[in-house]
Design a protein around this motif. Sequence first.
Motif, short mmCIF file in Angstrom:
data_model
loop_
_atom_site.label_atom_id
_atom_site.label_comp_id
_atom_site.label_asym_id
_atom_site.label_seq_id
_atom_site.Cartn_x
_atom_site.Cartn_y
_atom_site.Cartn_z
N VAL A 226 31.74 33.18 23.24
CA VAL A 226 30.71 34.05 23.45
C VAL A 226 31.05 34.70 24.91
O VAL A 226 30.85 33.72 25.77
CB VAL A 226 29.34 33.29 23.29
N LYS A 227 31.10 35.83 25.05
CA LYS A 227 31.28 36.36 26.51
C LYS A 227 29.63 36.70 26.99
O LYS A 227 29.68 37.27 28.18
CB LYS A 227 32.16 37.53 26.37
N GLY A 228 28.59 36.78 26.10
CA GLY A 228 27.22 37.35 26.72
C GLY A 228 26.59 37.64 25.66
O GLY A 228 26.85 37.50 24.42
N ILE A 229 25.23 37.99 25.94
CA ILE A 229 24.23 38.40 24.76
C ILE A 229 23.73 39.85 25.24
O ILE A 229 23.36 40.06 26.34
CB ILE A 229 22.90 37.25 24.94
N TYR A 248 28.25 39.28 22.50
CA TYR A 248 29.53 39.82 22.98
C TYR A 248 30.79 39.01 22.72
O TYR A 248 30.87 37.77 22.89
CB TYR A 248 29.63 40.02 24.25
N VAL A 249 31.65 39.37 22.13
CA VAL A 249 33.09 38.56 21.95
C VAL A 249 34.35 39.59 22.27
O VAL A 249 34.19 41.03 22.24
CB VAL A 249 33.39 38.23 20.43
N ASP A 250 35.20 38.91 22.62
CA ASP A 250 36.48 39.63 23.05
C ASP A 250 37.10 40.67 21.92
O ASP A 250 37.17 40.25 20.71
CB ASP A 250 37.67 38.72 23.37
N GLU A 251 37.49 41.75 22.27
CA GLU A 251 37.39 43.09 21.18
C GLU A 251 38.74 42.94 20.59
O GLU A 251 39.37 43.36 19.74
CB GLU A 251 37.39 44.26 22.09
N ARG A 252 39.59 41.78 21.47
CA ARG A 252 40.90 41.55 20.91
C ARG A 252 41.04 40.53 19.71
O ARG A 252 41.93 40.20 18.88
CB ARG A 252 41.78 41.13 22.12
N GLY A 258 36.05 36.36 14.86
CA GLY A 258 34.77 37.04 15.61
C GLY A 258 33.65 36.04 14.67
O GLY A 258 32.58 35.85 15.40
N HIS A 259 34.04 36.28 13.37
CA HIS A 259 33.00 35.70 12.31
C HIS A 259 32.95 34.21 12.67
O HIS A 259 31.78 33.61 12.62
CB HIS A 259 33.57 35.96 10.86
N ASP A 260 33.92 33.40 12.82
CA ASP A 260 33.83 32.23 13.09
C ASP A 260 32.90 31.87 14.31
O ASP A 260 32.14 30.77 14.44
CB ASP A 260 35.41 31.56 13.24
N ILE A 261 32.94 32.68 15.64
CA ILE A 261 32.16 32.39 16.52
C ILE A 261 30.69 32.67 16.23
O ILE A 261 29.84 31.65 16.65
CB ILE A 261 32.61 33.55 17.79
N ILE A 286 33.97 43.48 22.81
CA ILE A 286 33.61 44.11 24.58
C ILE A 286 35.07 43.80 25.20
O ILE A 286 35.97 42.79 24.64
CB ILE A 286 32.65 43.28 25.25
N ASN A 287 35.44 44.93 25.87
CA ASN A 287 36.70 44.68 26.70
C ASN A 287 36.35 43.63 27.84
O ASN A 287 35.65 43.88 28.79
CB ASN A 287 37.13 45.83 27.21
#
Length: 293
Positions: A226-229, A248-252, A258-261, A286-287
């Motif tokens: 998780v990179k942010g809310i 927010y999750v890493d766009e890569r 992403g679903h697992d997070i 998100i980048n």
Amino acid sequence: MEREKIGTKVSWITIFINTFLCLFKIIAGVVGKSSAMIADGVHTLSDILATFVVILGLKISSKEEDEKHPYGHEKFELIFAKAISVILIITGFSIGYEGIKKLILGEISTPGKIALVAAAASIVLKEGMYWYTIIIARKIKSISMEADAWHHRSDAFSSIGTFIGIFAARMGYRFFDPLAALVVSFFIVKVGIEFYLKATKALVDESVDKETIEKIKNIVMSVDGVKGIQSLKTRVFGHRIYVDLEIYVDERLNVKEGHDIAEKVHDALEGEIDSIKHCMVHVEPINTTTLFN
């Protein structure tokens, strides 16, 4: 179901005690010629009715989701809490009305000793019932039981006023008996209005308190990935909470990662905060380079 079982058990115990106390107080009021004690007995009768409402509210609010109520039945308890509040308010006004009428008409008798004994017994029993009920109510997060607990305490306050009024009346100041009933009615109405407003706030999807919001944020940010809310919305639904969250999750990351997070965030929140009934987590890519710059 465990919540309903615990709440119902407490409610039946208080009904049994209140039934005995109600009969004793009304008989003591009639025999002792005390309008304050009769009013106090009527107040205890309203306690019994209110507790039956609590039992019904717990039973309905504990039902599982169905086709017509896909979000559950928790809000029904708030409706019953409002009903208890109305009972309190009506009881308070009726006691106040009787007190004013006796003061105006001057139909005041000197109360007997039995009325004083009944008031003392009521103070002890009703305060004990308040603590017994409020502890369980907070444990199972039941606003209707909490309102009922204050109904017990308002009866204890009523009995304190009754005791003072009867004692003063027996000392020769007979007007203190109906005056005590009038003062007590004010506090009963006050508590009723407060709980009515509290139940109303919960019915209009008010957000949870700031402490719970911070706890949710800390849990979310502790999940790896998780990179942010981006967005956090909460709403109170009876004694439970709904959470709508965008993280927010890493766009890569691929779709599965992403679903697992999001799944980890969901499980962490529902696992650590018991009052959360459902949590919806939306993933926003998100980048990370832009984020940290």
